[in-house]
Design an enzyme around this catalytic site. Sequence first.
Site, PDB file in Angstrom:
ATOM      1  N   ASN A 160      54.372 -21.019  15.921  1.00 13.60           N
ATOM      2  CA  ASN A 160      54.232 -20.646  14.789  1.00 13.60           C
ATOM      3  C   ASN A 160      55.318 -21.102  13.987  1.00 13.60           C
ATOM      4  O   ASN A 160      56.504 -20.718  13.999  1.00 13.60           O
ATOM      5  CB  ASN A 160      53.964 -18.975  15.013  1.00 13.60           C
ATOM      6  CG  ASN A 160      53.942 -18.422  13.599  1.00 13.60           C
ATOM      7  OD1 ASN A 160      53.850 -19.003  12.475  1.00 13.60           O
ATOM      8  ND2 ASN A 160      54.065 -16.884  13.280  1.00 13.60           N
TER       9      ASN A 160
ATOM     10  N   LYS B 212      55.740 -20.669  10.961  1.00 15.61           N
ATOM     11  CA  LYS B 212      56.044 -20.011   9.684  1.00 15.61           C
ATOM     12  C   LYS B 212      56.212 -20.802   8.429  1.00 15.61           C
ATOM     13  O   LYS B 212      55.483 -22.131   8.441  1.00 15.61           O
ATOM     14  CB  LYS B 212      57.038 -19.159   9.798  1.00 15.61           C
ATOM     15  CG  LYS B 212      56.893 -18.345  11.180  1.00 15.61           C
ATOM     16  CD  LYS B 212      57.845 -17.226  11.326  1.00 15.61           C
ATOM     17  CE  LYS B 212      57.943 -16.496  12.755  1.00 15.61           C
ATOM     18  NZ  LYS B 212      58.534 -15.464  12.812  1.00 15.61           N
TER      19      LYS B 212
ATOM     20  N   HIS C  48      49.295 -11.514  11.481  1.00  7.24           N
ATOM     21  CA  HIS C  48      50.991 -11.476  11.834  1.00  7.24           C
ATOM     22  C   HIS C  48      51.614 -10.498  11.304  1.00  7.24           C
ATOM     23  O   HIS C  48      51.473 -10.158  10.209  1.00  7.24           O
ATOM     24  CB  HIS C  48      51.468 -13.070  11.546  1.00  7.24           C
ATOM     25  CG  HIS C  48      52.735 -13.259  11.968  1.00  7.24           C
ATOM     26  ND1 HIS C  48      53.791 -12.593  11.474  1.00  7.24           N
ATOM     27  CD2 HIS C  48      53.198 -13.925  13.215  1.00  7.24           C
ATOM     28  CE1 HIS C  48      54.940 -12.987  12.328  1.00  7.24           C
ATOM     29  NE2 HIS C  48      54.655 -13.671  13.480  1.00  7.24           N
TER      30      HIS C  48
ATOM     31  N   GLU D  69      54.393 -10.366   9.655  1.00  7.71           N
ATOM     32  CA  GLU D  69      54.885 -10.888   8.538  1.00  7.71           C
ATOM     33  C   GLU D  69      53.929 -10.755   7.279  1.00  7.71           C
ATOM     34  O   GLU D  69      54.251 -10.394   6.288  1.00  7.71           O
ATOM     35  CB  GLU D  69      55.654 -12.227   8.754  1.00  7.71           C
ATOM     36  CG  GLU D  69      56.802 -12.202   9.334  1.00  7.71           C
ATOM     37  CD  GLU D  69      57.251 -13.453  10.193  1.00  7.71           C
ATOM     38  OE1 GLU D  69      56.727 -14.324   9.658  1.00  7.71           O
ATOM     39  OE2 GLU D  69      58.202 -13.453  10.867  1.00  7.71           O
TER      40      GLU D  69
ATOM     41  N   GLU E 272      53.177  -8.713  19.734  1.00  4.59           N
ATOM     42  CA  GLU E 272      54.382  -9.207  19.168  1.00  4.59           C
ATOM     43  C   GLU E 272      55.378  -8.150  18.450  1.00  4.59           C
ATOM     44  O   GLU E 272      55.068  -7.608  17.509  1.00  4.59           O
ATOM     45  CB  GLU E 272      54.362 -10.263  17.933  1.00  4.59           C
ATOM     46  CG  GLU E 272      53.717 -11.661  18.346  1.00  4.59           C
ATOM     47  CD  GLU E 272      53.941 -12.794  17.516  1.00  4.59           C
ATOM     48  OE1 GLU E 272      54.627 -13.548  17.739  1.00  4.59           O
ATOM     49  OE2 GLU E 272      53.713 -12.471  16.187  1.00  4.59           O
TER      50      GLU E 272
ATOM     51  N   GLY F 288      62.226 -12.890  15.523  1.00  2.00           N
ATOM     52  CA  GLY F 288      63.353 -13.682  14.974  1.00  2.00           C
ATOM     53  C   GLY F 288      64.722 -12.936  15.129  1.00  2.00           C
ATOM     54  O   GLY F 288      65.562 -13.358  14.292  1.00  2.00           O
TER      55      GLY F 288
ATOM     56  N   SER G 202      61.030 -13.656  19.850  1.00  2.64           N
ATOM     57  CA  SER G 202      62.235 -14.247  20.519  1.00  2.64           C
ATOM     58  C   SER G 202      62.042 -14.867  21.836  1.00  2.64           C
ATOM     59  O   SER G 202      62.863 -15.098  22.756  1.00  2.64           O
ATOM     60  CB  SER G 202      63.421 -13.361  20.617  1.00  2.64           C
ATOM     61  OG  SER G 202      63.703 -12.963  19.291  1.00  2.64           O
TER      62      SER G 202
HETATM   63  P1  PGA Z   1      60.170 -16.049  16.894  1.00  5.85           P
HETATM   64  O1  PGA Z   1      58.899 -15.682  16.037  1.00  5.85           O
HETATM   65  O2  PGA Z   1      59.679 -16.659  18.163  1.00  5.85           O
HETATM   66  O3  PGA Z   1      61.093 -16.670  16.050  1.00  5.85           O
HETATM   67  O4  PGA Z   1      60.615 -14.667  17.201  1.00  5.85           O
HETATM   68  C1  PGA Z   1      57.627 -15.257  16.814  1.00  5.85           C
HETATM   69  C2  PGA Z   1      56.669 -15.190  15.772  1.00  5.85           C
HETATM   70  O5  PGA Z   1      56.742 -14.581  14.666  1.00  5.85           O
HETATM   71  O6  PGA Z   1      55.404 -15.342  15.962  1.00  5.85           O
END
Ligand code: PGA
Length: 257
Positions: free
Chosen positions: A9, A11, A94, A96, A166, A172, A213
Amino acid sequence: MRIPIMAGNWKMYKTIAEAMAFAEAVKEPLASVDGVEKVICASFVSLAPLAEAFRGTSLKLGSQNIYWEEQGAFTGEVSPLMLKDICDMVIIGHSERRQYFGETDETVNKKIKAALAHGLVSIVCVGESLEQNQAGETEQFVGKQVRAALDGITAEQMGSIVIAYEPIWAIGTGLAATADDANRIIGQVVRAAVKDLYGSDVAEQTRILYGGSVNTRNVEELMQQPDIDGGLVGGASLKPDDYIMLAKVAAGVKGAA
Ligand code: PGA
């Protein structure tokens, strides 16, 4: 057997030029990596050029969002009709997007149905916040999110649905859930909810990913968990070498199982 997925992903990272450089760097090394679905979920502007770059390779392409109408006066949105010829998958809900762009269980459900209607596989994200986790509400909240997302979805359609657990506090932050915890929530909450809704066969076949992460150091232990069918990876999917390693580990660990 559930074929694992390693989904990157990206982003809101990578210009078109950077996306193309990534494609160039991973194409060869990933050509011989079988037994795992390798998916890159890029920004809308990079999808068409990436579709060209991925043509004839085993790499799949995903978008990070979708709108549920086919066309119309919806300034700034991208419809399933526009995506279906260039993408295989789409990330839906997601955290976010739920947090910053007002997505709700209801819009998530509408988007899943739109993706299904146009032959796109949905990667549906669920996961609890730190506060919910600390308050012991994870099981109840995640279970509720799964059920709401799948409202009105048939057992037959579940073949086109992938779920990604998640936990928001792990995204992140460098602080992944422990492999045990991730496996437990995925098995006892997410897969259990799918079983409840559709029975054991569908639950056994549904692919459920862990995200938050995931990196080159923890991927092996995560992939060794029986209920974790792959990863949805942000930060670590941006570097070609890291992504190649993640895909190889998923293929190796799950392929041997
Ligand atoms: P990350 O993000 O691996 O940077 O923690 C995962 C995601 O948001 O899908």
